[in-house]
Design a protein around this motif. Structure first.
Motif, PDB file in Angstrom:
ATOM      1  N   MET A  33       0.835  -1.200   0.000  1.00 34.76           N
ATOM      2  CA  MET A  33       0.000   0.000   0.000  1.00 34.76           C
ATOM      3  C   MET A  33       0.870   1.250   0.000  1.00 34.76           C
ATOM      4  O   MET A  33       0.585   2.227  -0.688  1.00 34.76           O
ATOM      5  CB  MET A  33      -0.902  -0.033   1.243  1.00 34.76           C
ATOM      6  N   LEU A  36       2.028   1.920  -3.488  1.00 34.54           N
ATOM      7  CA  LEU A  36       1.006   2.599  -4.291  1.00 34.54           C
ATOM      8  C   LEU A  36       0.989   4.098  -3.974  1.00 34.54           C
ATOM      9  O   LEU A  36       0.975   4.943  -4.878  1.00 34.54           O
ATOM     10  CB  LEU A  36      -0.367   1.979  -3.994  1.00 34.54           C
ATOM     11  N   ASN A  37       1.037   4.427  -2.691  1.00 28.49           N
ATOM     12  CA  ASN A  37       1.016   5.841  -2.303  1.00 28.49           C
ATOM     13  C   ASN A  37       2.246   6.565  -2.843  1.00 28.49           C
ATOM     14  O   ASN A  37       2.154   7.673  -3.356  1.00 28.49           O
ATOM     15  CB  ASN A  37       0.957   5.971  -0.780  1.00 28.49           C
ATOM     16  N   ALA A  40       1.913   7.198  -6.607  1.00 33.14           N
ATOM     17  CA  ALA A  40       0.967   8.282  -6.911  1.00 33.14           C
ATOM     18  C   ALA A  40       1.593   9.639  -6.606  1.00 33.14           C
ATOM     19  O   ALA A  40       1.462  10.588  -7.385  1.00 33.14           O
ATOM     20  CB  ALA A  40      -0.326   8.086  -6.114  1.00 33.14           C
TER      21      ALA A  40
ATOM     22  N   THR B  10      -9.200  -1.997  -3.464  1.00 32.87           N
ATOM     23  CA  THR B  10      -8.256  -1.249  -2.652  1.00 32.87           C
ATOM     24  C   THR B  10      -8.771   0.176  -2.451  1.00 32.87           C
ATOM     25  O   THR B  10      -9.018   0.891  -3.429  1.00 32.87           O
ATOM     26  CB  THR B  10      -6.883  -1.200  -3.343  1.00 32.87           C
ATOM     27  N   GLU B  12      -7.650   1.956   0.663  1.00 36.11           N
ATOM     28  CA  GLU B  12      -6.925   2.502   1.810  1.00 36.11           C
ATOM     29  C   GLU B  12      -6.482   3.947   1.599  1.00 36.11           C
ATOM     30  O   GLU B  12      -6.497   4.763   2.515  1.00 36.11           O
ATOM     31  CB  GLU B  12      -5.674   1.654   2.112  1.00 36.11           C
ATOM     32  N   ARG B  13      -6.065   4.256   0.370  1.00 33.28           N
ATOM     33  CA  ARG B  13      -5.513   5.581   0.112  1.00 33.28           C
ATOM     34  C   ARG B  13      -6.540   6.705   0.305  1.00 33.28           C
ATOM     35  O   ARG B  13      -6.184   7.861   0.429  1.00 33.28           O
ATOM     36  CB  ARG B  13      -4.963   5.611  -1.323  1.00 33.28           C
ATOM     37  N   LYS B  17      -5.598   7.382   8.915  1.00 31.23           N
ATOM     38  CA  LYS B  17      -4.965   6.301   9.671  1.00 31.23           C
ATOM     39  C   LYS B  17      -5.894   5.627  10.671  1.00 31.23           C
ATOM     40  O   LYS B  17      -5.623   4.516  11.114  1.00 31.23           O
ATOM     41  CB  LYS B  17      -3.758   6.857  10.426  1.00 31.23           C
ATOM     42  N   PRO B 149      -6.313   6.485  -7.601  1.00 29.58           N
ATOM     43  CA  PRO B 149      -5.708   6.913  -6.333  1.00 29.58           C
ATOM     44  C   PRO B 149      -5.344   8.393  -6.304  1.00 29.58           C
ATOM     45  O   PRO B 149      -5.181   8.972  -5.239  1.00 29.58           O
ATOM     46  CB  PRO B 149      -4.450   6.054  -6.215  1.00 29.58           C
ATOM     47  N   ASN B 152      -7.316  11.023  -4.119  1.00 28.64           N
ATOM     48  CA  ASN B 152      -7.416  10.829  -2.664  1.00 28.64           C
ATOM     49  C   ASN B 152      -7.668  12.107  -1.881  1.00 28.64           C
ATOM     50  O   ASN B 152      -8.470  12.133  -0.961  1.00 28.64           O
ATOM     51  CB  ASN B 152      -6.184  10.098  -2.129  1.00 28.64           C
ATOM     52  N   LYS B 153      -6.969  13.201  -2.268  1.00 32.74           N
ATOM     53  CA  LYS B 153      -7.125  14.434  -1.468  1.00 32.74           C
ATOM     54  C   LYS B 153      -8.548  14.971  -1.593  1.00 32.74           C
ATOM     55  O   LYS B 153      -9.185  15.308  -0.599  1.00 32.74           O
ATOM     56  CB  LYS B 153      -6.132  15.496  -1.921  1.00 32.74           C
TER      57      LYS B 153
END
Lengths: 72, 530
Positions: A33, A36-37, A40, B10, B12-13, B17, B149, B152-153
């Motif tokens: 994960m 992936l972050n 990106a 997926t 998670e992004r 947390k 992804p 995300n923001k």
């Protein structure tokens, strides 16, 4: 570029400190994960598109620098 | 606060947390210790339309199974499904759309049958993007991301906004300018006939804008005016311009004068008894906006569009940023009337020589009602929104309140009416039994709308009598200071509680023995226990 990559690694994995030895082996947050972050964030920061093959090879700071240099 | 996400791809992004995640399309493990659950299933990638449709149908069954396994007091937020990638082989093949529609329907049905379920429509987010923005095959293949992804923001911002709309943190009052804000042109120069409202553009744009604001006020947002104008001119325009939608009666209060706007807005806040942080100020003049931003940083001040045709988009962003809530109650809808009735009450108070005879003349009717299905939502909402007359400022969701009831807590709410109008449910008390003779007042709060009439004392005394007749002998209570509740610091002392300890931050613990407390109530408070 090196500084910027270190900074991105540090922020993405929320590390207190970071150096050029950082890799998937030494850094706990650098899991799939995290990978992936990281990808990106790198794509956005350097305005590039990384290929899946390249993403697969990026397992350390040195790999990231090598692949980015090839792209630019 | 731990949050758990059920998902099939997926994601998670897109979350912070504090979230943890199920396996992919895995409901075998349902953690019981999460505080909030999220359900986000996306359209799977399949090329056989029938198999795809069946699989989506299967998701709805899984959802219902999961819901049956989760404590009904815990919040469960389900995201709807949107089709981001779709290859039908013929134009008349609508099986995927139908199965997605059925799935989304199943979510809404779950919302109707379970009190703790709220549905959030994902298309409110996705419709801002193109298909190419939303879905990136590279990231699907590399990480099984069902949504790009890179979003995300933006997603996190939207998601937080949706969560806070569920928690009811909306602004309460909109302060509007008049010239070039509610209508085109300047009333003092163009005259009643000359200002642009109704008719062709740009008047039409202002007309729609006023209609939109009227709709917003019916949902419970309080409208007020702060304008540099001659009050007489404005009253005449409200009276005589045939196209005007928003007129005097739609505004709970106004300041039409030549005083600076920061001072005027402060006066409005005092008059309405609302905190400045629940105000949004809308003015076309950047200098006025800057002044208010500088002098009253708690007031929200959005930029105003340069062209009237941009008003509908501006209105949408105004609503989404400040005024959206998950659902509104009847109490919300009556807000403007209630605040106006308060202004009339203040005027009546001025004509009496002693306060008791004023209170007597009001014919105050107080209803005390135990928590039930019809008022739980309102009780939770009050714990979220009440800041000033709130002794402990604990914030609760309706799920929390239901849990308290299950645990045999005693919860009442109060409704207040007088000859000027019905304020509806405007206060609550939540009491936690400690043992058969002792209980603790966990929460005591009242809306500022009903203060100034001694109702707080009458209410608490009545509740104390109810507790006494249930066999309780000793009551404990707390005061927890916040930036906003200083006015109630001495409240428990006033009722007769004894302060037994005080911590450094100003929190106080109190105790009261019911046997030697005077619980008599002035007879001009007409109290009914429902």
């Amino acid at each position: 570029m090196e500084e910027k990559v270190l900074q991105i690694i540090k922020e993405t994995f929320e590390l207190a400190t970071v150096d050029k030895t950082c890799s998937q082996k030494t850094c706990e947050a650098w899991d799939s994960m995290g990978q992936l972050n990281l990808v990106a964030e790198l794509e956005d920061a350097f305005e590039i598109s990384l290929e899946p093959e390249e993403i697969g090879q990026m397992t350390s700071y040195d790999d990231v620098i090598r692949i980015l240099k090839e792209k630019m | 606060m731990s949050k758990f996400v059920f998902r099939n791809n997926t994601v998670e992004r897109f979350f912070g947390k504090e979230y943890s995640f199920s396996g992919y399309d895995d409901i075998s493990l349902i953690p019981q210790d999460a505080d909030i659950y999220v359900w986000w299933y996306q359209v799977p990638i399949k090329y056989d339309q029938q198999v795809l449709a069946d699989e989506i149908g299967d998701y709805a069954q899984k959802l219902n199974f999961v819901l049956s396994q989760i404590e009904p007091t815990k919040s469960f937020i389900a995201l709807t499904m949107d089709i981001l990638y779709f290859v039908p082989f013929t134009d008349d093949d609508s099986r995927l759309q139908q199965s997605v529609a059925n799935y989304n329907n199943a979510l809404y049905n779950a919302e109707a049958s379970y009190n703790n379920v709220k549905v959030i429509d994902i298309t409110e987010f996705t419709r801002n993007y193109t298909a190419a923005d939303l879905f990136d095959w590279k990231f699907y293949f590399v990480s099984q991301m069902g949504m790009n992804p890179k979003l995300n923001k933006e997603f996190k911002v939207w998601w937080e906004r949706k969560l806070s709309s569920i928690a009811l943190k909306r602004k309460k009052c909109l302060v509007l300018d008049l010239d070039n804000t509610l209508w085109g042109g300047i009333l003092g120069e163009d005259g009643i006939e000359g200002i642009k409202i109704g008719g062709d553009y740009p008047g039409k744009a202002f007309l729609y804008w006023q209609k939109a604001l009227l709709g917003l006020s019916r949902s419970g947002v309080i409208l007020t005016i702060c304008s540099k104008n001659n009050e007489h001119d404005v009253l005449e325009a409200w009276e005589n311009n045939p196209f005007m939608v928003l007129r005097q009666e739609h505004f709970a209060a106004y300041r039409i004068n030549w005083t600076d706007k920061a001072t005027n807005i402060k006066a409005l806040a005092d008059e309405l008894n609302l905190g400045l942080d629940s105000f949004v100020f809308v003015d076309d003049n950047p200098t006025e906006r800057e002044l208010v931003k500088q002098m009253l940083p708690m007031v929200s001040v959005p930029d105003f569009p340069k062209q009237p045709y941009e008003l509908p988009v501006f209105f949408k962003s105004l609503v989404e940023q400040y005024f959206k809530v998950y659902s509104i109650t009847d109490e919300d809808k009556k807000k403007t009337e209630q605040y106006k009735a308060n202004a009339a009450r203040a005027k009546a108070a001025a004509s009496f020589t002693d306060f008791a005879s004023f209170l007597e003349s009001l014919h105050i009717q107080i209803g005390v009602e135990a928590a039930n299905e019809f008022n739980i939502q309102r009780i939770a909402q009050m714990t979220q929104k009440t800041n000033q007359f709130n002794l402990t400022t604990h914030r609760y969701t309706d799920a929390d309140v239901r849990r308290f009831l299950d645990e045999r807590w005693k919860i009442w709410c109060i409704s207040v009416a007088d000859k000027f109008g019905d304020n509806g449910i405007t206060g609550t008390i939540i009491v936690k039994p400690l043992d058969s003779e002792r209980c603790e007042i966990d929460t005591f709060l009242l809306s500022c709308r009903i203060l100034g009439k001694g109702i707080e004392i009458a209410f608490i005394k009545r509740i104390l009598s109810l507790l006494e007749s249930s066999g309780f002998k000793t009551i404990t209570a707390n005061f927890i200071p916040t930036a906003k509740n200083t006015q109630v610091r001495g409240f428990w002392d006033k009722v007769g509680f004894k302060c037994i300890s005080e911590t450094e931050d100003g929190s106080r613990n109190y105790e009261l023995s019911l046997t030697d407390t005077d619980l008599s109530i002035e007879n001009y408070y007409h109290i009914t226990i429902k």
